[in-house]
Enzyme design. Structure first.
Site, PDB file in Angstrom:
ATOM      1  N   ASP A 157       0.768  -1.249  -0.365  1.00  0.00           N
ATOM      2  CA  ASP A 157      -0.094  -0.224   0.134  1.00  0.00           C
ATOM      3  C   ASP A 157       1.366   1.052   0.211  1.00  0.00           C
ATOM      4  OD1 ASP A 157      -2.179   1.670   0.433  1.00  0.00           O
ATOM      5  OD2 ASP A 157      -2.407   1.688   2.347  1.00  0.00           O
ATOM      6  N   LEU A 158       1.455   1.126  -0.648  1.00  0.00           N
ATOM      7  CA  LEU A 158       2.909   2.383  -0.884  1.00  0.00           C
ATOM      8  C   LEU A 158       1.904   3.158  -1.674  1.00  0.00           C
ATOM      9  CD1 LEU A 158       5.442   3.239  -0.626  1.00  0.00           C
ATOM     10  CD2 LEU A 158       6.283   2.922  -2.536  1.00  0.00           C
TER      11      LEU A 158
END
Length: 227
Positions: A157-158
Site C-alpha cells: 500500500d505504497l
C-alpha cells in the site's frame, strides 16, 4: 503472546498494548482516526503509536477485528513487528517496533502493535496541500524507496499517506501491515506505479502542489540509490 523491545518499552509488558493502561496513567497524548483509532502515547524518551488491527471492506463490517489463527508467526502483528526490525537493520527509515501482541481465542485471534511515532512528522498529503517540495526532497524520498526495494520488501500500500517528512525534511515510510519480503524485480515497478497513481489521485482530491517534474526527481533519487 507478546513480543517487545526491552530497550524501548517503559510499560509493563502485559499492559503495553492496552489503550486503557495509557489512559489511566495519563500518557495518551493524541489520537488519529483511520480504519480504527491509533493512540499516541508517551513512553520514556519517545512517543509510541498503538494500533489495534481491524478489517476493512465489506467483510470488515461483519467481522471487525478477528483473524483466522494459523500460528503465532503468521499473525499480522508479529509479521509487521519482525519486518520493521529487518528494515531498521537495512537502514530504511521506518518506525522502530516496540511491542506486538496476539490474543488467541479458539480458532481466531486479535492483534495489536505499538511502534514508534516519528517526531514532528506529517504525511505528504498534508504537506503538499500547503505548498510544493524541492527537488532534493523528492530525491531523498526516491532513495528511501530504493532502500526498501533493495531489502526486497513489497509495500503493498505504497501511497503518499504512508510517506512522512519530519522537520528536517527526512523521509519516512510507515504502515507495513500485510507487507512482505518478495524475491525478484518485476513487482518493484508496480510499487512505483501505485505511488504515482496516489500522487495523481490526491491532485484531484486535495489539490496538492505536485507536477510531473516532481515525479522525475523522485525517480532520479530512486535510480541513483540503485547504482
Amino acid at each position: 503472546m507478546i513480543w517487545f523491545d526491552k530497550d524501548l518499552l517503559s510499560a509493563p509488558t502485559e499492559l503495553s498494548c492496552e489503550a486503557t493502561y495509557w489512559y489511566v496513567h495519563d500518557k495518551v497524548i493524541g489520537t488519529a482516526q483511520g480504519r480504527g483509532t491509533t493512540w499516541f502515547v508517551q513512553l520514556d524518551g519517545l512517543q509510541g503509536a498503538l494500533r489495534h488491527y481491524r478489517r476493512g471492506g465489506l467483510f470488515g463490517k461483519l467481522i471487525k477485528d478477528s483473524y483466522w489463527f494459523k500460528g503465532w508467526d503468521k499473525s499480522r502483528s508479529y509479521q509487521e513487528f519482525v519486518l520493521l526490525q529487518k528494515l531498521r537493520q537495512a537502514n530504511v527509515n521506518v518506525p522502530r517496533p516496540i511491542a506486538a501482541r496476539v490474543i488467541k481465542s479458539g480458532l481466531f485471534y486479535k492483534a495489536d502493535l505499538l511502534s514508534e511515532r516519528i517526531p514532528r512528522a506529517k504525511d505528504l498529503v498534508g504537506i503538499l496541500q500547503q505548498g510544493p517540495l524541492s527537488e532534493q526532497v523528492y530525491i531523498a524520498i526516491g532513495q528511501q524507496i530504493a532502500k526498501l526495494h533493495r531489502a526486497q520488501v513489497n509495500h503493498t500500500d505504497l501511497n503518499i499517506h504512508n510517506i512522512l517528512l519530519d522537520d528536517d525534511q527526512v523521509a519516512w515510510i510507515i504502515d507495513f501491515d500485510k507487507c512482505y519480503e518478495q524475491s525478484g524485480e518485476d513487482w518493484k515497478q508496480s510499487n512505483l506505479a501505485r505511488l504515482k497513481r496516489s500522487f495523481l489521485k490526491e491532485v484531484e482530491r486535495f489539490s496538492i502542489h505536485w507536477q510531473s517534474d516532481d515525479w522525475d526527481a523522485l525517480i532520479k533519487g530512486y535510480q541513483s540509490a540503485n547504482q
